[in-house]
Write a protein that holds these residues in place. Structure first.
Motif, PDB file in Angstrom:
ATOM      1  N   ILE A   1      -4.994  -9.154  -6.262  1.00  0.00           N
ATOM      2  CA  ILE A   1      -4.603  -8.315  -7.402  1.00  0.00           C
ATOM      3  C   ILE A   1      -4.554  -9.144  -8.679  1.00  0.00           C
ATOM      4  CG2 ILE A   1      -2.697  -7.003  -8.417  1.00  0.00           C
ATOM      5  CD1 ILE A   1      -4.202  -5.460  -6.306  1.00  0.00           C
ATOM      6  N   LEU A   2      -3.935 -10.315  -8.600  1.00  0.00           N
ATOM      7  CA  LEU A   2      -3.806 -11.165  -9.787  1.00  0.00           C
ATOM      8  C   LEU A   2      -5.167 -11.637 -10.287  1.00  0.00           C
ATOM      9  CD1 LEU A   2      -0.662 -13.273  -8.778  1.00  0.00           C
ATOM     10  CD2 LEU A   2      -0.770 -11.260 -10.261  1.00  0.00           C
ATOM     11  N   ARG A   3      -6.119 -11.755  -9.364  1.00  0.00           N
ATOM     12  CA  ARG A   3      -7.481 -12.148  -9.749  1.00  0.00           C
ATOM     13  C   ARG A   3      -8.350 -10.936 -10.073  1.00  0.00           C
ATOM     14  NH1 ARG A   3      -8.692 -16.712  -5.024  1.00  0.00           N
ATOM     15  NH2 ARG A   3      -7.312 -18.343  -5.876  1.00  0.00           N
ATOM     16  N   GLU A   4      -7.761  -9.745  -9.930  1.00  0.00           N
ATOM     17  CA  GLU A   4      -8.453  -8.479 -10.213  1.00  0.00           C
ATOM     18  C   GLU A   4      -9.717  -8.331  -9.371  1.00  0.00           C
ATOM     19  OE1 GLU A   4      -9.010  -8.158 -14.406  1.00  0.00           O
ATOM     20  OE2 GLU A   4      -6.856  -8.102 -14.837  1.00  0.00           O
ATOM     21  N   GLN A   5      -9.584  -8.652  -8.083  1.00  0.00           N
ATOM     22  CA  GLN A   5     -10.695  -8.534  -7.144  1.00  0.00           C
ATOM     23  C   GLN A   5     -10.460  -7.330  -6.234  1.00  0.00           C
ATOM     24  OE1 GLN A   5     -10.449 -12.323  -5.198  1.00  0.00           O
ATOM     25  NE2 GLN A   5     -11.640 -13.399  -6.759  1.00  0.00           N
ATOM     26  N   ASN A   6     -11.222  -6.262  -6.435  1.00  0.00           N
ATOM     27  CA  ASN A   6     -11.141  -5.066  -5.595  1.00  0.00           C
ATOM     28  C   ASN A   6      -9.689  -4.627  -5.375  1.00  0.00           C
ATOM     29  OD1 ASN A   6     -11.733  -2.962  -3.913  1.00  0.00           O
ATOM     30  ND2 ASN A   6     -12.684  -4.190  -2.306  1.00  0.00           N
ATOM     31  N   PRO A   7      -8.987  -4.235  -6.423  1.00  0.00           N
ATOM     32  CA  PRO A   7      -7.559  -3.894  -6.310  1.00  0.00           C
ATOM     33  C   PRO A   7      -7.214  -2.874  -5.226  1.00  0.00           C
ATOM     34  CG  PRO A   7      -8.195  -4.050  -8.607  1.00  0.00           C
ATOM     35  CD  PRO A   7      -9.461  -4.135  -7.808  1.00  0.00           C
ATOM     36  N   PRO A   8      -7.954  -1.744  -5.074  1.00  0.00           N
ATOM     37  CA  PRO A   8      -7.541  -0.762  -4.057  1.00  0.00           C
ATOM     38  C   PRO A   8      -7.440  -1.350  -2.658  1.00  0.00           C
ATOM     39  CG  PRO A   8      -9.168   0.202  -5.531  1.00  0.00           C
ATOM     40  CD  PRO A   8      -9.121  -1.260  -5.842  1.00  0.00           C
ATOM     41  N   THR A   9      -8.417  -2.176  -2.282  1.00  0.00           N
ATOM     42  CA  THR A   9      -8.402  -2.769  -0.940  1.00  0.00           C
ATOM     43  C   THR A   9      -7.216  -3.706  -0.768  1.00  0.00           C
ATOM     44  OG1 THR A   9     -10.811  -2.634  -0.798  1.00  0.00           O
ATOM     45  CG2 THR A   9      -9.711  -4.165   0.695  1.00  0.00           C
ATOM     46  N   HIS A  10      -6.950  -4.531  -1.767  1.00  0.00           N
ATOM     47  CA  HIS A  10      -5.831  -5.467  -1.668  1.00  0.00           C
ATOM     48  C   HIS A  10      -4.489  -4.736  -1.683  1.00  0.00           C
ATOM     49  CE1 HIS A  10      -8.849  -8.616  -2.933  1.00  0.00           C
ATOM     50  NE2 HIS A  10      -8.236  -9.198  -1.924  1.00  0.00           N
ATOM     51  N   LEU A  11      -4.406  -3.645  -2.423  1.00  0.00           N
ATOM     52  CA  LEU A  11      -3.166  -2.861  -2.425  1.00  0.00           C
ATOM     53  C   LEU A  11      -2.918  -2.241  -1.049  1.00  0.00           C
ATOM     54  CD1 LEU A  11      -3.468  -1.140  -5.919  1.00  0.00           C
ATOM     55  CD2 LEU A  11      -1.604  -2.649  -5.195  1.00  0.00           C
ATOM     56  N   LYS A  12      -3.982  -1.791  -0.402  1.00  0.00           N
ATOM     57  CA  LYS A  12      -3.835  -1.233   0.950  1.00  0.00           C
ATOM     58  C   LYS A  12      -3.356  -2.309   1.923  1.00  0.00           C
ATOM     59  CE  LYS A  12      -7.456   2.261   0.341  1.00  0.00           C
ATOM     60  NZ  LYS A  12      -8.848   2.647   0.717  1.00  0.00           N
ATOM     61  N   LEU A  13      -3.867  -3.519   1.748  1.00  0.00           N
ATOM     62  CA  LEU A  13      -3.435  -4.630   2.601  1.00  0.00           C
ATOM     63  C   LEU A  13      -1.949  -4.907   2.392  1.00  0.00           C
ATOM     64  CD1 LEU A  13      -4.426  -6.855   4.577  1.00  0.00           C
ATOM     65  CD2 LEU A  13      -4.755  -8.325   2.578  1.00  0.00           C
ATOM     66  N   MET A  14      -1.513  -4.906   1.148  1.00  0.00           N
ATOM     67  CA  MET A  14      -0.102  -5.145   0.837  1.00  0.00           C
ATOM     68  C   MET A  14       0.774  -4.020   1.381  1.00  0.00           C
ATOM     69  SD  MET A  14      -0.994  -6.344  -3.040  1.00  0.00           S
ATOM     70  CE  MET A  14       0.637  -6.616  -3.697  1.00  0.00           C
ATOM     71  N   ALA A  15       0.279  -2.780   1.271  1.00  0.00           N
ATOM     72  CA  ALA A  15       1.031  -1.638   1.796  1.00  0.00           C
ATOM     73  C   ALA A  15       1.165  -1.734   3.310  1.00  0.00           C
ATOM     74  CB  ALA A  15       0.337  -0.333   1.406  1.00  0.00           C
ATOM     75  N   ARG A  16       0.106  -2.201   3.958  1.00  0.00           N
ATOM     76  CA  ARG A  16       0.165  -2.359   5.417  1.00  0.00           C
ATOM     77  C   ARG A  16       1.201  -3.416   5.800  1.00  0.00           C
ATOM     78  NH1 ARG A  16      -2.087  -1.364  10.131  1.00  0.00           N
ATOM     79  NH2 ARG A  16      -2.281  -3.009  11.692  1.00  0.00           N
ATOM     80  N   ALA A  17       1.229  -4.512   5.062  1.00  0.00           N
ATOM     81  CA  ALA A  17       2.219  -5.555   5.341  1.00  0.00           C
ATOM     82  C   ALA A  17       3.635  -5.001   5.190  1.00  0.00           C
ATOM     83  CB  ALA A  17       2.004  -6.734   4.397  1.00  0.00           C
ATOM     84  N   MET A  18       3.857  -4.207   4.146  1.00  0.00           N
ATOM     85  CA  MET A  18       5.177  -3.626   3.904  1.00  0.00           C
ATOM     86  C   MET A  18       5.538  -2.636   5.012  1.00  0.00           C
ATOM     87  SD  MET A  18       7.525  -3.952   1.426  1.00  0.00           S
ATOM     88  CE  MET A  18       6.757  -4.216  -0.165  1.00  0.00           C
ATOM     89  N   ALA A  19       4.565  -1.813   5.433  1.00  0.00           N
ATOM     90  CA  ALA A  19       4.814  -0.825   6.482  1.00  0.00           C
ATOM     91  C   ALA A  19       5.116  -1.510   7.815  1.00  0.00           C
ATOM     92  CB  ALA A  19       3.610   0.100   6.617  1.00  0.00           C
ATOM     93  N   ARG A  20       4.378  -2.578   8.124  1.00  0.00           N
ATOM     94  CA  ARG A  20       4.615  -3.323   9.367  1.00  0.00           C
ATOM     95  C   ARG A  20       6.009  -3.937   9.365  1.00  0.00           C
ATOM     96  NH1 ARG A  20       0.701  -6.054  11.979  1.00  0.00           N
ATOM     97  NH2 ARG A  20       2.462  -6.663  13.309  1.00  0.00           N
ATOM     98  N   LEU A  21       6.400  -4.486   8.236  1.00  0.00           N
ATOM     99  CA  LEU A  21       7.715  -5.111   8.134  1.00  0.00           C
ATOM    100  C   LEU A  21       8.819  -4.060   8.247  1.00  0.00           C
ATOM    101  CD1 LEU A  21       8.929  -7.877   7.820  1.00  0.00           C
ATOM    102  CD2 LEU A  21       8.820  -7.628   5.348  1.00  0.00           C
ATOM    103  N   ASP A  22       8.569  -2.887   7.674  1.00  0.00           N
ATOM    104  CA  ASP A  22       9.531  -1.787   7.758  1.00  0.00           C
ATOM    105  C   ASP A  22       9.741  -1.381   9.219  1.00  0.00           C
ATOM    106  OD1 ASP A  22      11.168   0.391   7.077  1.00  0.00           O
ATOM    107  OD2 ASP A  22       9.446   1.738   6.946  1.00  0.00           O
ATOM    108  N   LYS A  23       8.648  -1.280   9.953  1.00  0.00           N
ATOM    109  CA  LYS A  23       8.720  -0.877  11.362  1.00  0.00           C
ATOM    110  C   LYS A  23       9.401  -1.946  12.206  1.00  0.00           C
ATOM    111  CE  LYS A  23       5.771   0.795  15.122  1.00  0.00           C
ATOM    112  NZ  LYS A  23       4.365   1.101  15.528  1.00  0.00           N
ATOM    113  N   ALA A  24       9.112  -3.215  11.885  1.00  0.00           N
ATOM    114  CA  ALA A  24       9.683  -4.312  12.670  1.00  0.00           C
ATOM    115  C   ALA A  24      11.166  -4.514  12.377  1.00  0.00           C
ATOM    116  CB  ALA A  24       8.916  -5.604  12.383  1.00  0.00           C
ATOM    117  N   ALA A  25      11.588  -4.269  11.139  1.00  0.00           N
ATOM    118  CA  ALA A  25      12.979  -4.512  10.751  1.00  0.00           C
ATOM    119  C   ALA A  25      13.910  -3.422  11.261  1.00  0.00           C
ATOM    120  CB  ALA A  25      13.086  -4.629   9.235  1.00  0.00           C
ATOM    121  N   GLY A  26      13.399  -2.171  11.355  1.00  0.00           N
ATOM    122  CA  GLY A  26      14.244  -1.077  11.804  1.00  0.00           C
ATOM    123  C   GLY A  26      15.318  -0.740  10.780  1.00  0.00           C
ATOM    124  N   PRO A  27      16.370  -0.016  11.198  1.00  0.00           N
ATOM    125  CA  PRO A  27      17.446   0.346  10.264  1.00  0.00           C
ATOM    126  C   PRO A  27      18.159  -0.907   9.743  1.00  0.00           C
ATOM    127  CG  PRO A  27      17.541   1.677  12.271  1.00  0.00           C
ATOM    128  CD  PRO A  27      16.572   0.574  12.539  1.00  0.00           C
TER     129      PRO A  27
END
Length: 559
Positions: free
Chosen positions: A176-202
């Motif tokens: 993102i900071l290098r402005e390289q294909n932002p949509p794809t990198h944002l999806k990658l970041m969203a996946r990391a956040m979603a995985r962490l959300d699932k792993a952390a639980g309540p």
């Protein structure tokens, strides 16, 4: 109670505001040339402070805050001269002037449009910047729904997993900071956040993980502009993940900063997506932003781009060029004289270049292709061919491009409406609508004169005999203009006149006649504002409706 909109109030104050800002700009330039002229700067500070008060009265919070920042900057310049601050203050005057133009012309306030200008002033003064969500509000006490599912990952296992997921997030952030294909990198970041959300639980950070992934997915889905403020927000996300990596369970049990949550919710509200986790977050926090990020960036570009005079000049030049071409083709269709199609081709090529300059690449390519074809035509080219008709269609399309260019700077009123029929000239349609507005106003003037004669001649109904036909004409005109609310008022007036004044057996009171005049005048004022292209809002129609309700002839609500 009738609500007077900020646009309506601004219309009455606009001339004084423009004069104040123009004078302030002149005085700031004088101080910039000679820093000893401190009285010029003192005058600027006073003017900006007065402007702040005006903005508060007309309920323009962003303009009020910017005026306050400008006043502070002017006073601080009295103590310490800074070229960067003088430049920032000059830019702020220009931006605020355009913002007032925008609010009046587009009939919407969009406080976010001034965030960049306010932050430029604060940056020049070494102050902390305000958030992009400064003028956005949401109930931050609401909890996520559905709740975070229970996790099968232990806290010990989470330590290693969070490190890997943070690395996944950082890979996306670097892209993102290098402005390289932002949509794809944002999806990658969203996946990391979603995985962490699932792993952390309540946990305490559960709501942040949920809202954060919604914000990232919204930015990817809508291909939102990656402004410096938004890149900074994504970096703040990384700092939260860093805490999880190094502090483990302690970090998970803490809540994320509310400002971080608010900024994330603001981005979610700008998304056009309504399903999935984005839809869940919108529903829980009741996010109903009236504008998408695509629209916001377009409006910001319109306000901060080429000035209105430049755009109008381009549109006017295109309109003149098209007018000459249409006249040439009209003479050709009449067979008056042989046509110099090479000159026509040159004009088409010039139009194509203008279209390219304003970013209408598809239209530019089409008109340049047509130019190449026309250049090969003989002087006696038949006007009955498909090629000639296609040329006329192309000119109509370009003419409507010019019309839409001018409309982008015109008030959002009921004259300059879009048309579903692309085979009609928008200029001619606007002229037709304006003619109908004039006819409706003439009908209302005739009705008021007839009612005045009726009152002056001892309630002689003969003076009202022409009104049924007059009101039928007015209703037809308002129907053509799609002004259903105004049409409803005039129909109620017509019913009152027919039943109470023409067919009624008792004479009306003077007060009733004044109330009827209030209703007719309200519609007339609304139409007058359309003629002058200075929208005053529908408050006057609300007054007219209340007048007819007082007479016992309430207006049906428009669906």
């Amino acid at each position: 109670m009738v609500a007077i909109t900020n646009t309506t109030s601004l219309t009455f104050l606009k001339e004084a505001i423009d004069s104040t800002l123009t004078e302030a700009e002149t005085r700031l330039e004088a101080f910039s040339d000679d820093n000893a002229l401190k009285e010029e700067l003192e005058h600027c500070a006073t003017a900006f402070q007065q402007l702040r008060g005006i903005c508060q009265v007309v309920e323009l919070p962003a303009a009020a805050l910017m005026s306050e920042e400008m006043a502070l900057a002017a006073r601080e310049l009295l103590e310490k001269v800074s070229e960067s601050r003088i430049q920032a203050l000059g830019n702020a005057i220009v931006l605020l002037t355009r913002y007032f133009d925008y609010v009046q012309l587009k009939n919407r306030t969009l406080p976010s449009l001034l965030i960049g200008g306010i932050n430029e002033l604060r940056r020049a003064g070494g102050k902390p910047l305000i958030q992009e969500s400064h003028f956005f509000s949401a109930d931050l006490s609401r909890q996520r729904n559905p709740e975070a599912p229970d996790t099968e990952v232990s806290r010990d296992e989470l330590a290693a997993l969070s490190r890997r997921l943070r690395h996944m997030y950082q890979v996306g952030l670097v892209g993102i900071l290098r402005e390289q294909n932002p949509p794809t990198h944002l999806k990658l970041m969203a996946r990391a956040m979603a995985r962490l959300d699932k792993a952390a639980g309540p946990c305490g950070l559960s709501r942040f993980f949920w809202v954060g992934q919604a914000a990232l997915m919204a930015m990817a889905a809508d291909e939102m502009a990656l402004t410096p403020a938004r890149k900074a927000l994504l970096s703040q996300y990384d700092r939260q993940l860093k805490k999880v990596v190094y502090d483990g369970g302690q970090a998970l049990d803490e809540n994320a900063p509310l400002l971080l949550l608010k900024e994330s919710l603001y981005l979610v509200s700008l998304s056009a997506v309504q399903d999935g986790v984005i839809g869940q977050v919108k529903q829980v926090f009741d996010l109903k932003n009236a504008i998408s990020d695509t629209e916001l960036q377009r409006e910001l570009s319109l306000m901060t781009g080429a000035s209105g005079s430049v755009i109008r000049s381009v549109a006017s030049a295109m309109r003149d060029e098209i007018g000459e071409l249409k006249q040439t083709l009209d003479l050709a269709s009449q067979g008056v004289a042989d046509t110099n199609y090479e000159a026509v081709a040159d004009s088409l090529s010039q139009l194509g270049s203008t279209l390219s300059m304003i970013g209408k690449d598809d239209d530019a390519a089409a008109i340049k292709d047509r130019s190449a074809q026309v250049r090969q035509w003989p002087a006696d080219q038949s006007v009955e061919t498909d090629a000639f008709h296609a040329l006329v269609d192309d000119l109509l399309r370009v003419e409507n491009v010019a019309a839409n260019l001018e409309r982008s700077l015109a008030p959002e009123d009921d004259v300059h409406k879009a048309s579903n029929n692309t085979a009609i000239s928008l200029y001619q349609l606007d002229e037709a609508r304006m003619t109908v507005v004039g006819e409706c106003r003439a009908g209302l003037a005739l009705a008021k004169r007839s009612i005045s004669s009726f009152m002056d001649n001892n309630w002689d109904a003969m003076h009202l005999s022409n009104l049924p036909g007059t009101f039928a004409s007015i209703a037809g005109g308002l129907m053509f203009l799609e002004l259903q609310r105004a049409k409803g008022v005039t129909e109620a007036c017509h019913q009152y006149i027919r039943k109470q004044l023409i067919e009624g057996e008792t004479a009306p009171t003077r007060e009733n006649m004044e109330t009827l005049a209030d209703a007719l005048t309200g519609v007339d004022y609304y139409l007058e504002s359309m003629e002058e292209q200075k929208p005053i809002g529908e408050g006057v129609l609300e007054v007219a409706e209340e007048s007819m309700k007082a007479l016992g002839y309430p207006v049906d609500k428009v669906a």
